[in-house]
Scaffold this active site. Structure first.
Site: not given
Lengths: 216, 257
Positions: B12, B131
């Site tokens: 990330d 998601d």
């Protein structure tokens, strides 16, 4: 000495990874180009490709990369490495995009994997064939030097090559069907997998390519 | 023997720095994505996923530059996701050296982006990120819905149907994150993983919730995932990629050793 390696650029996709992998293994000079003079003067030629075959073929013909490739193979007689769609473009015809005529430099077909695709045990296989698979070295070749038989290379494709002249098959991989993973003929070596994305095995193949004299 | 299941460490990245912390032994600057990607490459990771969480659009040039540097040094596939909104964004990431781009929210707002980009660049480089969060039916039947904004905003879209639609539009792969599990270290949500891997022909990467090596094994064997993605278990040096692969191999999973 590798001399100048020309990576033929017909505008489809990113070729920097091929170029940087060649540099990483010690190529003297790498040019990403479709300039006829640069390719004509090159000591080695790489014919890569990603994307859909119809668009690739259109650009290859528009930029006359087919003529440059033919010239490298039969007039310059320099070592040539074709990768992925570069390999597929050299066959006679592809089933992709509803059927596309290709360069017919290697007699044979590019076929769809079929749906549903299963392995020998009847388990379902995903398409595209994406990831690391084991390449069986069908014939000895200078480009396999230092690479274990059965070493894994990175594949990503939904269509696969089947050459008519089976004696050209230098490497093979199973994925529900038997795929021609590498074809070899004179000064040409053509692979379905991506050596530039295949970690150590792929880098070794590229190292072998820049040291290769073009003789099988 | 055949195709190996893939292990994918995920970085990330915010404004060119890896966040969530990375703590490798022997790395001086733990936040440098290039250095970390090289370390995972040396460990035998099968791919690397780079998730750009930079909020402002102006700082995206940093991302392009970082992707360029990783691509120069790392010779395994690289997927870049986060903030991909247009064909132009995809082109700039591919030109920078990404092999695949992951499209998330933009696919929900504009599903045609998936079709258009798959036609232009090929399905092999278009990953759709989903998601999903569990929202059972009134009769208790399991169902999963797509959420945006880090799991806060429901969309009303059924995750399994959405995965099917994305595959039809030309996606080459699904990156499935369970928002119920992300960051929990309790393991993948295996129900949605299995439902989606069974529903589509394209490969599925399971993500969200990995806390130990058994979770990776479950993701493949019970969830049917073609690849497993994890961040913290690798970042903090709890496990190395070779340890994860050896463990999976012991459990009968084919991996690239």
């Amino acid at each position: 000495m590798s001399g100048v390696v020309a990576v033929i650029d017909y505008g489809m996709g990113n070729l920097h990874s091929v170029a940087s992998a060649l540099q990483h293994v010690g190529a003297d000079k790498v040019l990403v180009t479709h300039d006829a003079d640069e390719i004509r003067r090159a000591d080695r030629v790489v014919f890569p490709g990603v994307g859909a075959i119809r668009d690739c073929m259109a650009e290859i013909r528009r930029l006359k990369c087919d003529e440059l490739l033919a010239q490298a193979l039969t007039e310059q007689h320099v070592p040539v490495l074709a990768i992925c769609v570069g390999l597929q473009a050299m066959l006679t015809r592809s089933e992709e995009n509803g059927g596309v005529d290709c360069l017919d430099m290697i007699p044979g077909e590019v076929r769809y994997f079929g749906n549903p695709l299963q392995d020998a045990a009847g388990r379902r296989l995903k398409v595209p064939h994406m990831g690391w698979n084991e390449v069986r070295q069908v014939t000895a070749h200078p480009l396999w030097q230092g690479i274990d038989d059965g070493a894994r290379f990175y594949f990503v494709h939904s269509y696969y090559v089947h050459a008519r002249e089976r004696e050209l098959v230098a490497g093979s991989v199973d994925y529900g069907v038997s795929i021609d993973a590498a074809l070899a003929r004179d000064n040409l070596f053509a692979v379905q997998f991506h050596p530039e994305k295949s970690a150590d095995a792929g880098l070794q193949l590229l190292r072998n390519f820049i040291a290769w004299d073009g003789a099988a | 023997m055949g195709l190996a299941r893939r292990i994918i460490p995920c970085l990330d990245v915010d404004r060119g720095r890896v966040v969530k912390g990375v703590n490798f032994v022997g790395i001086r600057d733990a936040g440098d994505p290039v250095e970390i990607a090289m370390r995972y490459n040396e460990q035998g990771a099968d791919e690397i996923t780079f998730l750009d969480i930079t909020a402002s659009h102006e700082e995206r040039d940093t991302t392009v530059h970082t992707v360029e540097q990783i691509a120069e040094h790392v010779f395994i596939p690289l997927t870049v996701g986060g903030g991909i909104r247009s064909v132009g964004d995809i082109r700039s990431m591919l030109n920078a050296g990404a092999d695949k781009v992951s499209i998330n929210t933009a696919a929900i707002h504009n599903p045609e982006l998936v079709r258009e980009s798959a036609q232009r660049f090929g399905s092999q480089c278009i990953v759709v990120a989903i998601d999903a969060k569990r929202v059972d039916d009134v009769d208790g039947q399991p169902r999963w819905e797509i959420f945006t904004h880090g799991g806060r905003k429901p969309t009303g879209i059924d995750a399994v149907q959405w995965a099917r639609k994305m595959a039809e539009l030309g996606a080459g792969e699904i990156l499935l994150t369970s928002m119920d599990r992300d960051g929990t270290k309790n393991g993948f949500e295996l129900g949605v993983t299995r439902a989606i891997t069974d529903a589509v022909e394209i490969p599925v990467i399971a993500s969200g919730g990995v806390g130990n090596l058994d979770h990776l094994v479950q993701g493949v064997i019970e969830g049917g995932a073609d690849a497993v993605l994890a961040a913290s278990i690798f970042h903090f040096g709890e496990y190395t990629v070779p340890q994860a692969k050896a463990y999976m191999a012991e459990h009968g999973i084919e991996v690239r050793l």
